[in-house]
Enzyme design. Structure first.
Site, PDB file in Angstrom:
ATOM      1  N   GLU A 162      -9.827  -1.795   5.496  1.00 19.57           N
ATOM      2  CA  GLU A 162     -10.510  -1.506   6.751  1.00 19.57           C
ATOM      3  C   GLU A 162     -11.760  -2.370   6.908  1.00 19.57           C
ATOM      4  O   GLU A 162     -12.234  -2.971   5.930  1.00 19.57           O
ATOM      5  CB  GLU A 162     -10.890  -0.023   6.799  1.00 19.57           C
ATOM      6  N   ASP A 171       0.823  -1.206   0.000  1.00 18.87           N
ATOM      7  CA  ASP A 171       0.000   0.000   0.000  1.00 18.87           C
ATOM      8  C   ASP A 171       0.858   1.257   0.000  1.00 18.87           C
ATOM      9  O   ASP A 171       2.078   1.201   0.137  1.00 18.87           O
ATOM     10  CB  ASP A 171      -0.944   0.013   1.218  1.00 18.87           C
ATOM     11  N   HIS A 184      -7.563  -4.999  10.316  1.00 22.73           N
ATOM     12  CA  HIS A 184      -7.270  -4.752   8.900  1.00 22.73           C
ATOM     13  C   HIS A 184      -5.925  -5.370   8.512  1.00 22.73           C
ATOM     14  O   HIS A 184      -5.019  -5.507   9.340  1.00 22.73           O
ATOM     15  CB  HIS A 184      -7.306  -3.255   8.562  1.00 22.73           C
TER      16      HIS A 184
END
Length: 259
Positions: free
Chosen positions: A142, A66, A137
């Site tokens: 999430e 990410d 998460h």
């Protein structure tokens, strides 16, 4: 799924490093790299093995999970910078072979699709390192994330922003949005290795490992995967109902069977 409970964080780091070491020494590998606090000790141990034991990453490629949206790659808080300072610059993994989502892309949606395709075109991830958030998460998927989601934009919860504020000057500086591999993307890796240490992660670990499969604990999606290693210290394992069985199973693991 195999749950391995170690006595402390140092043993957790060594166990995770053993898994990566075995993959890397077996031939050119595609590594899935997590950021945040959880994998830092394992990265340090892998760097030591590079310096002292000849573990080479020269033929490897790597993909990050990410990246924050709107933070320059040169910023200390970007995951592009983080993974280099904590791992890539400490070993002989070529910088050009380390890929991450571009949080500064002009077309973020197109960038998400491009990154997802790039992982597939690489042949897929051999071993994906994962942390877990206090809300369950993984990556930045999430609670409420689709269990089949692909790389996309996600809005961080206030809880996650508070947890990550330690990396920023203040909580208000933590971005609200990220590009993250989806749960479906993560699940295509051949081996998932989830790391958790400390009592603050115990409830999330128990929900992921022993709770129902649910989008409200995104990490529970690992229950679907055919090859998962969950590496915990005693504190992170403290809420597991079957902890004694996990210890027993690991103590009696066949000598020929690797993690």
């Amino acid at each position: 799924m195999e749950i391995v409970i170690r006595s402390g964080a140092v043993d957790v780091d060594r166990t995770v490093a053993d898994i990566v070491d075995n993959i890397v020494r077996s031939g050119p590998a595609v590594l899935g790299l997590a950021t945040g606090s959880s994998p830092v000790g394992a990265y340090a141990e892998l760097a030591r093995r590079y310096r002292e034991e000849g573990l080479s990453f020269a033929e490897c490629r790597a993909f990050l999970l990410d990246e924050y949206i709107g933070i320059p790659r040169t910023a200390e808080q970007s995951y592009f910078s983080f993974i280099r300072s904590e791992f890539v610059d400490l070993v002989n993994l070529p910088d050009v072979a380390v890929f991450s989502p571009d949080g500064e892309a002009a077309d973020i949606d197109s960038e998400a699709h491009r990154y997802d395709r790039a992982i597939g075109e690489s042949g897929g991830v051999d071993v994906q390192i994962l942390g877990i958030g206090t809300d369950g998460h993984i990556g930045f998927n999430e609670p409420g994330s689709s269990l089949q989601s692909r790389t996309r934009v996600k809005t961080l919860t206030e809880r996650t922003r508070r947890d990550n504020a330690r990396f920023f000057a203040s909580e208000s500086d933590v971005p609200h949005h990220v590009l993250t591999q989806g749960l479906g993307t993560i699940g295509e890796a051949r081996h998932l290795v989830l790391i958790a240490t400390g009592e603050s992660k115990a409830a999330a670990v128990a929900a992921a490992v022993e709770g129902p499969l649910s989008a409200f604990c995104p990490a529970s999606v690992i229950q679907w995967h055919p090859h998962v290693s969950v590496i915990l210290d005693e504190a992170a394992a403290s809420k597991l109902a079957s902890a004694e069985y996990y210890r027993y199973a690991y103590a009696n693991k066949p000598s020929w069977q690797r993690l």
